[in-house]
Design a protein around this motif. Sequence first.
Motif, PDB file in Angstrom:
ATOM      1  N   THR A 656      -1.475  -9.191  -0.801  1.00 34.48           N
ATOM      2  CA  THR A 656      -0.975 -10.519  -0.433  1.00 34.48           C
ATOM      3  C   THR A 656       0.189 -10.306   0.526  1.00 34.48           C
ATOM      4  O   THR A 656       0.727  -9.200   0.657  1.00 34.48           O
ATOM      5  CB  THR A 656      -0.450 -11.288  -1.653  1.00 34.48           C
ATOM      6  N   THR A 657       0.629 -11.404   1.152  1.00 35.55           N
ATOM      7  CA  THR A 657       1.759 -11.308   2.068  1.00 35.55           C
ATOM      8  C   THR A 657       2.978 -10.753   1.342  1.00 35.55           C
ATOM      9  O   THR A 657       3.713  -9.907   1.868  1.00 35.55           O
ATOM     10  CB  THR A 657       2.064 -12.685   2.660  1.00 35.55           C
ATOM     11  N   ARG A 658       3.192 -11.219   0.134  1.00 33.28           N
ATOM     12  CA  ARG A 658       4.340 -10.756  -0.640  1.00 33.28           C
ATOM     13  C   ARG A 658       4.312  -9.237  -0.792  1.00 33.28           C
ATOM     14  O   ARG A 658       5.307  -8.551  -0.588  1.00 33.28           O
ATOM     15  CB  ARG A 658       4.335 -11.437  -2.000  1.00 33.28           C
ATOM     16  N   GLN A 659       3.138  -8.734  -1.138  1.00 33.50           N
ATOM     17  CA  GLN A 659       3.022  -7.301  -1.369  1.00 33.50           C
ATOM     18  C   GLN A 659       3.220  -6.516  -0.076  1.00 33.50           C
ATOM     19  O   GLN A 659       3.843  -5.468  -0.042  1.00 33.50           O
ATOM     20  CB  GLN A 659       1.650  -6.978  -1.982  1.00 33.50           C
ATOM     21  N   ARG A 660       2.707  -7.074   0.991  1.00 33.98           N
ATOM     22  CA  ARG A 660       2.829  -6.406   2.288  1.00 33.98           C
ATOM     23  C   ARG A 660       4.299  -6.312   2.690  1.00 33.98           C
ATOM     24  O   ARG A 660       4.776  -5.289   3.179  1.00 33.98           O
ATOM     25  CB  ARG A 660       2.066  -7.204   3.341  1.00 33.98           C
ATOM     26  N   VAL A 661       5.030  -7.402   2.513  1.00 34.15           N
ATOM     27  CA  VAL A 661       6.447  -7.425   2.870  1.00 34.15           C
ATOM     28  C   VAL A 661       7.225  -6.457   2.005  1.00 34.15           C
ATOM     29  O   VAL A 661       8.087  -5.717   2.483  1.00 34.15           O
ATOM     30  CB  VAL A 661       7.020  -8.857   2.728  1.00 34.15           C
ATOM     31  N   GLU A 662       6.880  -6.419   0.721  1.00 35.08           N
ATOM     32  CA  GLU A 662       7.579  -5.486  -0.173  1.00 35.08           C
ATOM     33  C   GLU A 662       7.333  -4.058   0.266  1.00 35.08           C
ATOM     34  O   GLU A 662       8.218  -3.216   0.224  1.00 35.08           O
ATOM     35  CB  GLU A 662       7.112  -5.702  -1.617  1.00 35.08           C
ATOM     36  N   LEU A 663       6.114  -3.818   0.702  1.00 32.57           N
ATOM     37  CA  LEU A 663       5.782  -2.481   1.170  1.00 32.57           C
ATOM     38  C   LEU A 663       6.604  -2.110   2.396  1.00 32.57           C
ATOM     39  O   LEU A 663       7.159  -1.017   2.487  1.00 32.57           O
ATOM     40  CB  LEU A 663       4.277  -2.428   1.507  1.00 32.57           C
ATOM     41  N   GLN A 664       6.695  -3.049   3.336  1.00 36.04           N
ATOM     42  CA  GLN A 664       7.348  -2.724   4.598  1.00 36.04           C
ATOM     43  C   GLN A 664       8.856  -2.580   4.460  1.00 36.04           C
ATOM     44  O   GLN A 664       9.487  -1.842   5.214  1.00 36.04           O
ATOM     45  CB  GLN A 664       7.024  -3.791   5.652  1.00 36.04           C
ATOM     46  N   THR A 665       9.457  -3.304   3.545  1.00 39.88           N
ATOM     47  CA  THR A 665      10.918  -3.292   3.457  1.00 39.88           C
ATOM     48  C   THR A 665      11.412  -2.530   2.235  1.00 39.88           C
ATOM     49  O   THR A 665      12.527  -2.725   1.784  1.00 39.88           O
ATOM     50  CB  THR A 665      11.464  -4.725   3.388  1.00 39.88           C
ATOM     51  N   GLY A 666      10.563  -1.648   1.712  1.00 46.82           N
ATOM     52  CA  GLY A 666      10.899  -0.991   0.448  1.00 46.82           C
ATOM     53  C   GLY A 666      12.010   0.038   0.532  1.00 46.82           C
ATOM     54  O   GLY A 666      12.681   0.319  -0.432  1.00 46.82           O
ATOM     55  N   GLU A 667      12.254   0.637   1.678  1.00 48.39           N
ATOM     56  CA  GLU A 667      13.247   1.710   1.790  1.00 48.39           C
ATOM     57  C   GLU A 667      14.636   1.250   1.431  1.00 48.39           C
ATOM     58  O   GLU A 667      15.007   0.099   1.681  1.00 48.39           O
ATOM     59  CB  GLU A 667      13.277   2.222   3.212  1.00 48.39           C
ATOM     60  N   GLN A 668      15.388   2.184   0.919  1.00 47.19           N
ATOM     61  CA  GLN A 668      16.750   1.907   0.460  1.00 47.19           C
ATOM     62  C   GLN A 668      17.604   1.233   1.549  1.00 47.19           C
ATOM     63  O   GLN A 668      18.306   0.265   1.304  1.00 47.19           O
ATOM     64  CB  GLN A 668      17.389   3.246   0.045  1.00 47.19           C
TER      65      GLN A 668
END
Lengths: 792, 460
Positions: A656-668
């Motif tokens: 989902t979009t939510r998951q995609r965004v979490e993936l992209q911005t996951g770095e510390q």
Amino acid sequence: MSPQILSLLVVHALLACGLAAHVSAGDGDAEDRGRRIYENQCAECHGDRGRGNEDFYPDPLIGDDSPGQLAELIADTMPEGEPELCQGDDAEAVAAYIHEAFYSEAAQIRNRPPRLMLQRLTARQLRQSLSDLYATVDGIPVKPTQPGVNALYFDGDRWKKENQRIERIDPFIDFDFGHESPGDEISSEAFYVLWSGALKPERSGRYEIVVHSSLSMTMKFGDGDKVLIDNHVQSGDKTEFRRSLFLSAGRLYPFSIQFIQRKRKTELPSADIRLAWVPPGGVEHTIPTRNLVADSVPPAYTIQSDLPPDDRSYGYPRGISVDRAWDESTTSAALEFATVVYEDLWPRYQRRHRKDDGDDRTKLKRLLVEIVGRAFRHPLDDELKRQFVDRPFDQTPADIDAVKRVLLVALKSPRFLYPTIDSDRSPSRRAANRLALVLHDSIPTRTELIRTAGQDELESEDQIRHHAREMSQDPRTDAKFLEFLSGWLNLDHLHDLDKDQEKFADFDDAVAADSRRSFRWMLADFAADPETRFQDLLTRPRAYTSDRLAAYYGDAWETQRAQAGDRGVGNGQAEGTKKVVGLVDDQPDHLRISVPSPDRRGVLNHPFLTSSLAYHDATSPIHRGVFLIRYMLGRTLRPPNAAFAPFSPDLHPDLTTRQRVELQTGEQSCQVCHSKINPLGFTLENYDATGRHRDSESGRPIDSNGVYESRDGESVSLAGPMDLADYLATSDDSVRGFVNRLFQHFTKQPPAAYGRQTLDQLIRNFEASDYSIRELIVEIATIAAARPLGES
Amino acid sequence: MQEKITRSSRRFHNSRREFLKSLGIGTAAAHFALSLPSLGWAAAASPQKKRLVFVFSPNGVIPKHFWPENPGRDYDVKRILEPLSDFQSRMTTLHGVNNRIKGDGDGHMRGIGCLLTGIELFPGDVQGGSDTPAGWSMGISVDQEIKNQYQADAATRTRFGSLEFGVMVPERADTWTRMSYAGPNQPVAPIDNPYQMFDRLYGQTHNRKLLASVLDELTDDLKKVKRMVSAEDRRLLDEHLSMVRRVEKDMRIEQQTTQAAAENESADLGHAVPDLPPNVQEDNDNIPEIAKMQIELLVNSFRSDFARVATFQITNSVGNPKMRWLDIDESHHSLSHEPDSNEEAYEKLIRINTWYAEQVALMAKRLDETPEPGGEGSMLDHTTIVWTNELGKGNSHTRNNIPFVLVGDGLGFKTGEAMDFGGVNHNRLLMTFLQGMDCPRKTFGNPDFCDGGVLGDLLA
């Protein structure tokens, strides 16, 4: 020496040696420790006292995190690459230190107390001032009462009192009479219709006025003599006429249209006429009832010259710099105004004063003295009169040139262009001056205000507040508040509404245009209603809608068949009124008020807003989150270190979009900001890229849970858009952000420049008035006019 | 030198004219004398300019006192053309050119509306005294046709292309007040207010002069006001002040360069920007003054090469000036409908038309007195004035024998002759004008009226 003093000296000595003395951990000591840690571990990259370092971290270390949030951030991520070097107590100490010393808002105010900055008139203020200068000669308009246009229908092809058959208010001008008569006892072969009223634009900018007329038609605009469109001669297929005009919000522009069917030996053409416009950034549509006023209004003029844009780095226009382009624009504005004075105002003034003594040149000089006095916001004393009117006028034999000369010097003078340079005026005059500037973006015009100021009765805060309240009930204040709303919602920086036609086949340009207009009308209604409270902005259950919007967005967008007294009938007439012959009603682009819906939350989940905060083919929780943090909650947020292209949905079809965004911005390093942004943006995931409500995406259910950590460290969980809206409508942070922004928009100065407690005081008053926005504006204007002035 | 003060003349000096008169130099010799410095430019490679002006007066003429009886080079100059007698050798009268365009509109409307267009009017709702109601012209007028071609070519391009002057044109836009059309249904309005025309031509320059004249005061004012603000706030005002000073400096340089350029035009005794008498109101009684001002602006426009083609419309079709300066209190149009047997009216009409001729003569004279910039001879050598009318005769409304009088050598036509064409369609004359201006066309306006092509007898 006494023993106590001796031991103190020892302790001092020990400390001075830097020995770890076990003194109880008071604040002063922790700060000291924090300062040392900062100097040893942080200053290299962040500079002395957080000023920044060109080579490492150039931005100043400022923000609105709480000390606790800072400590957590430092423990997790700082020093960069080696966060283990500063943990636990150390992190807390250094966080406390920087928060107190330079990071927090309070620290910033302490270190560099904001002062009132001298500013010149902005483009908007210049235009408004000149329009009001024009109006002071012929008459200031009063608040209008009657929407629509006056209509007079005559039998026969000219105005003859005895041939008048109908007198009424028409809701708008879009008529198709065909070959029929427009009314009882009116010939279908020869008739004369006169519509008159005023245009009431809601936004400032360049408009295209469009008249479509199959018959002889003449349109006057601005005053009773100025012909805007002359199609007196009906000829062949020449039927469409366009004129481009700059119009200012908050003003009323009188106009009239005469429409004539003439009997002739040859075949009569069919009779139809439509008055439409293309507003700035909009599409062509019939000028709706809400923008038409049937009251009789005095002549109006707005400067047409182009004025260069002002600084907008703080989110609202400020006149903080001067350059050649600006200087040239003040010249062309002055010359344009001079021409209008000579060609329009002077002949009317002459007529009104024809019985006065003195020749024409003397009277013209008198008019100029009046005008320059108003421009300088103070009647001219003898010396100024000589300097600004007598000398240039007497040196120039040609009247038109004399007027140009006088107005060139006056309107390019700092006495006009810098309204707050008035230390030589009485306190009452200064107060009046600032009230007009803050509430109307203009010069003082109301007779009562000017008289009161002249009698020194505008000195106490109560007197000032009283006048501020009167003056706030003015279309110019409504216009300024509407401009504020555009800034508060960051409307100028939103995405366009061009969406993927495969995914959103029915979302076409027409739906987008209706959605935009519906949003704008909602904002305009908030601005025009003196009862609007802050909560209303985020809770209003109705919106303007059309059949197209209902078809796309569903039941909540059905029109409410207008009840009598229901405001904003848009183009349409109220149900139950007599059908008007020839009126072209119920067009697809006519907007009407919708049914109320429990799921509607004012501006927040209006599809225009949610679709503007989205990409071509997917939502953008990041844009929505940034919007919510910065604009709705008024928090600071640094821009990202670099530009990042969003992950394409096609590359991650299972997410989902939510998951995609979490993936992209996951770095510390991303999470420093994204831990704040994302959880807010996710709460709006129920609205897709076109603003339509959804419960699932690619077969997966939407998760719109989110969280927000407020200024004072409280963690608020939000279970979706309704929670979000309810929180925004009542939270301290959003109220604070709103008040701060509103203050700066109206006064163009930071609240602290009027005293450190200003913002807090305003918020308390706001609360006490049940969040009445009109009262808040009154209070802001009072402070700006009454508080001791920084410059003198 | 005492100037005769009549109701029409004011402080309007033309020192050059008076200078020439006082020396007793004839026009030709003066022309030669004035053009001496430009002889050195004879070898200039630039192609010679061609200019065309259409002067319009309404309500027809009195043919008996207008048209020469002896054809050819030795033609007799009748009363109405008497003011132009000095130009006889450079003047051509064209009898026998008829406006035969039919269709909607009455005689007057078709008289002016089809005059420069050669094509019918649209049906519309403006009803004249007779016939069917009409709208605007269905086509472009010859002046705009030339303008379009000229503006499209860098060699003939000018700042405006064409200029449309008026004298006392009523404030209505209808088929009687427009003779120039940019295309079908696109009438071009003449500017009949000399100050408005001045503004259009020189407004920018003039306004900049006005601005330059107040910069000193602005600077002083800024300095005074600066003292009223705190030290921190002075920064903005200081920036403002230095900016005004820079503008002042730039304007001084600008003025010096323009002055130097003006001085280099050594043959030119006048100023680059004409001086208009101030505060002349647009009244019937000021028509002569206004005509003079407009002629001055026209000549200056040509001299500065603002345009190569112009129209000069004195009043309008059915024009109604009351020429009180000639002791005529009746309006022109009402007089024009009197039968010839009304001797008083007849005489007045002759005098009215003679006055129109005087305006044409004034225009020709001013052009003749001005050396051609960058060329040989005077400006009249490179300009053709076409004086024309809507009707052949007022009381009959005939559109046969439309008055056409050509003065000047702009088109390279035969000059100094009274010609008779025996009744050709005026479209052919329009085509001949086009050819003369190097814009040849196979047809112009309604092609049905173009058989026979250009009028070869005119071409040299």
